[in-house]
Design an enzyme around this catalytic site. Structure first.
Site, PDB file in Angstrom:
ATOM      1  N   ARG A  40      17.581   3.619  -3.768  1.00  0.00           N
ATOM      2  CA  ARG A  40      16.359   3.779  -4.570  1.00  0.00           C
ATOM      3  C   ARG A  40      16.195   5.212  -5.073  1.00  0.00           C
ATOM      4  O   ARG A  40      15.834   5.436  -6.227  1.00  0.00           O
ATOM      5  CB  ARG A  40      15.138   3.389  -3.746  1.00  0.00           C
ATOM      6  CG  ARG A  40      15.075   1.890  -3.498  1.00  0.00           C
ATOM      7  CD  ARG A  40      13.786   1.574  -2.787  1.00  0.00           C
ATOM      8  NE  ARG A  40      13.643   0.182  -2.463  1.00  0.00           N
ATOM      9  CZ  ARG A  40      12.571  -0.317  -1.865  1.00  0.00           C
ATOM     10  NH1 ARG A  40      11.571   0.467  -1.530  1.00  0.00           N
ATOM     11  NH2 ARG A  40      12.497  -1.596  -1.601  1.00  0.00           N
ATOM     12  N   ASP A 149      -3.825   0.475  -4.556  1.00  0.00           N
ATOM     13  CA  ASP A 149      -2.471   0.627  -4.014  1.00  0.00           C
ATOM     14  C   ASP A 149      -2.041   2.071  -4.247  1.00  0.00           C
ATOM     15  O   ASP A 149      -2.495   2.720  -5.196  1.00  0.00           O
ATOM     16  CB  ASP A 149      -1.488  -0.327  -4.723  1.00  0.00           C
ATOM     17  CG  ASP A 149      -0.213  -0.538  -3.931  1.00  0.00           C
ATOM     18  OD1 ASP A 149      -0.069  -1.613  -3.306  1.00  0.00           O
ATOM     19  OD2 ASP A 149       0.647   0.378  -3.914  1.00  0.00           O
TER      20      ASP A 149
HETATM   21  C1  LIG Z   1       4.545  -5.702   0.653  1.00  0.00           C
HETATM   22  S1  LIG Z   1       3.249  -5.138  -0.410  1.00  0.00           S
HETATM   23  C2  LIG Z   1       1.909  -6.191   0.088  1.00  0.00           C
HETATM   24  C3  LIG Z   1       1.090  -6.675  -1.089  1.00  0.00           C
HETATM   25  C4  LIG Z   1      -0.026  -7.659  -0.734  1.00  0.00           C
HETATM   26  N1  LIG Z   1      -1.015  -7.068   0.119  1.00  0.00           N
HETATM   27  C5  LIG Z   1       0.544  -8.901  -0.085  1.00  0.00           C
HETATM   28  O1  LIG Z   1       0.382  -9.104   1.117  1.00  0.00           O
HETATM   29  O2  LIG Z   1       1.174  -9.699  -0.798  1.00  0.00           O
HETATM   30  C6  LIG Z   1       2.815  -3.579   0.363  1.00  0.00           C
HETATM   31  C7  LIG Z   1       2.055  -2.647  -0.564  1.00  0.00           C
HETATM   32  O3  LIG Z   1       1.518  -1.570   0.200  1.00  0.00           O
HETATM   33  C8  LIG Z   1       1.511  -0.413  -0.617  1.00  0.00           C
HETATM   34  N2  LIG Z   1       1.392   0.787   0.218  1.00  0.00           N
HETATM   35  C9  LIG Z   1       2.310   1.354   1.036  1.00  0.00           C
HETATM   36  N3  LIG Z   1       1.821   2.461   1.622  1.00  0.00           N
HETATM   37  C10 LIG Z   1       0.540   2.592   1.181  1.00  0.00           C
HETATM   38  C11 LIG Z   1      -0.492   3.543   1.420  1.00  0.00           C
HETATM   39  N4  LIG Z   1      -0.316   4.587   2.238  1.00  0.00           N
HETATM   40  N5  LIG Z   1      -1.677   3.373   0.786  1.00  0.00           N
HETATM   41  C12 LIG Z   1      -1.862   2.323  -0.056  1.00  0.00           C
HETATM   42  N6  LIG Z   1      -0.929   1.393  -0.328  1.00  0.00           N
HETATM   43  C13 LIG Z   1       0.264   1.528   0.287  1.00  0.00           C
HETATM   44  C14 LIG Z   1       2.828  -0.504  -1.371  1.00  0.00           C
HETATM   45  O4  LIG Z   1       2.835   0.263  -2.543  1.00  0.00           O
HETATM   46  C15 LIG Z   1       2.934  -2.008  -1.634  1.00  0.00           C
HETATM   47  O5  LIG Z   1       2.476  -2.358  -2.914  1.00  0.00           O
END
Ligand SMILES: C[S@@+](CC[C@H](N)C(=O)[O-])C[C@H]1O[C@@H](n2cnc3c(N)ncnc32)[C@H](O)[C@@H]1O
Length: 277
Positions: A40, A149
């Site tokens: 990445r 996010d």
């Molecule tokens: C696997 S996705 C989950 C999306 C959704 N909540 C679901 O369950 O389908 C995880 C998300 O967490 C976000 N993320 C990771 N670290 C974060 C942080 N410190 N603050 C806010 N969002 C974060 C990532 O950018 C990503 O879009």
């Protein structure tokens, strides 16, 4: 300038990325992610015209590289999501919260839901469709869904609210017809009414939050799996403080809130918690 086919990638480079992810986003990158990080980040280095991991990491940790640092965080996040993922949460929302919330809205109350790691928007738009199905007049009342996010690119996609038909398999046909509009042969976009409910913002969950209100329900799903124990527990506590008494916290299928007593939460189902009155 010669662009290398592949970049040298030392243990120190990986360790520096680990530290950046931890300090900036609370994300824990275990050693097993070393190759994933390489693929990445090297793609990002190439896209920016960079020539080595070391130079790139020096740049993102300098004052001049603040904006690129956010891009690095974006490439380190995993954004897998889908409409109505973990359907039981939406059924619970529709039966246990929304009927009462609808009645309260019509008496001048307010309704607040939060999708706290919304990725490309499927989660908050699913929440919005559940709201519209149970409270069709919601856009007329003080009802809002906050979608946040850390990754600004996925927030932009969510805000656009445009999805391919193949991504909509979990959306009931009738709901697709009612709440979405066909925008192209294979593309559907969220309709005007439902758009009034949802606001998208970039937000790092592990930093200060620029709002003060409380929520009737918070979806914080499939994000704390990337955090270490300390970060995770601190977040559960902060989220619980942002729930109204009786409000619900929904977490991912492999996640669990350990600090229920300290957080004033009762378990109502394996991944659903209710704030004590
Ligand atoms: C696997 S996705 C989950 C999306 C959704 N909540 C679901 O369950 O389908 C995880 C998300 O967490 C976000 N993320 C990771 N670290 C974060 C942080 N410190 N603050 C806010 N969002 C974060 C990532 O950018 C990503 O879009």
């Amino acid at each position: 300038m010669d662009v290398p086919d592949s970049f040298a990638y030392s243990a120190t480079d990986f360790h520096r990325v680990q530290e950046i992810a931890r300090l900036e986003a609370g994300i824990h990158l275990p050693h097993s992610k070393r190759s994933l990080v390489f693929s990445r980040v090297s793609r990002r280095i190439r896209a920016t015209g960079g020539e080595s991991f070391r130079d790139y990491l020096d740049y993102v940790t300098s004052q001049a590289g603040r904006a690129e640092l956010q891009e690095l965080i974006c490439v380190l996040t995993t954004n897998v999501t889908q409409f109505f993922r973990e359907k039981a949460h939406f059924e619970h929302l529709e039966t246990e919260l929304l009927p009462k919330l609808g009645a309260s809205l019509r008496q001048g109350g307010r309704g607040r839901l939060w999708s706290a790691a919304c990725s490309t928007g499927q989660e908050p738009w699913s929440m919005a469709m559940s709201v519209m199905a149970r409270v069709p007049d919601a856009p007329r009342w003080d009802m809002r869904i906050l979608a946040t996010d850390i990754n600004h690119a996925v927030v932009e996609t969510g805000r656009k609210g445009e999805y391919r038909a193949e991504d909509l398999q979990a959306v009931p046909q009738r709901w697709r017809e009612t709440y979405m509009q066909q925008a192209g042969d294979d593309t559907f976009t969220m309709g005007a009414d439902i758009r009034r409910l949802v606001t998208f913002r970039s937000l790092n969950l592990n930093r200060a939050w620029p709002f003060h209100g409380q929520f009737d329900a918070i979806f914080c799903r499939n994000v704390v799996i990337y955090f270490d124990d300390e970060t995770r527990n601190a977040l559960w506590k902060r989220l619980a403080e942002r729930l109204v008494p009786g409000g619900f916290l929904y977490v991912g299928h492999s996640e669990r809130v350990d600090c229920t007593t300290a957080c004033q939460l009762d378990v109502v189902a394996p991944t659903i918690y209710r704030k004590r009155n």
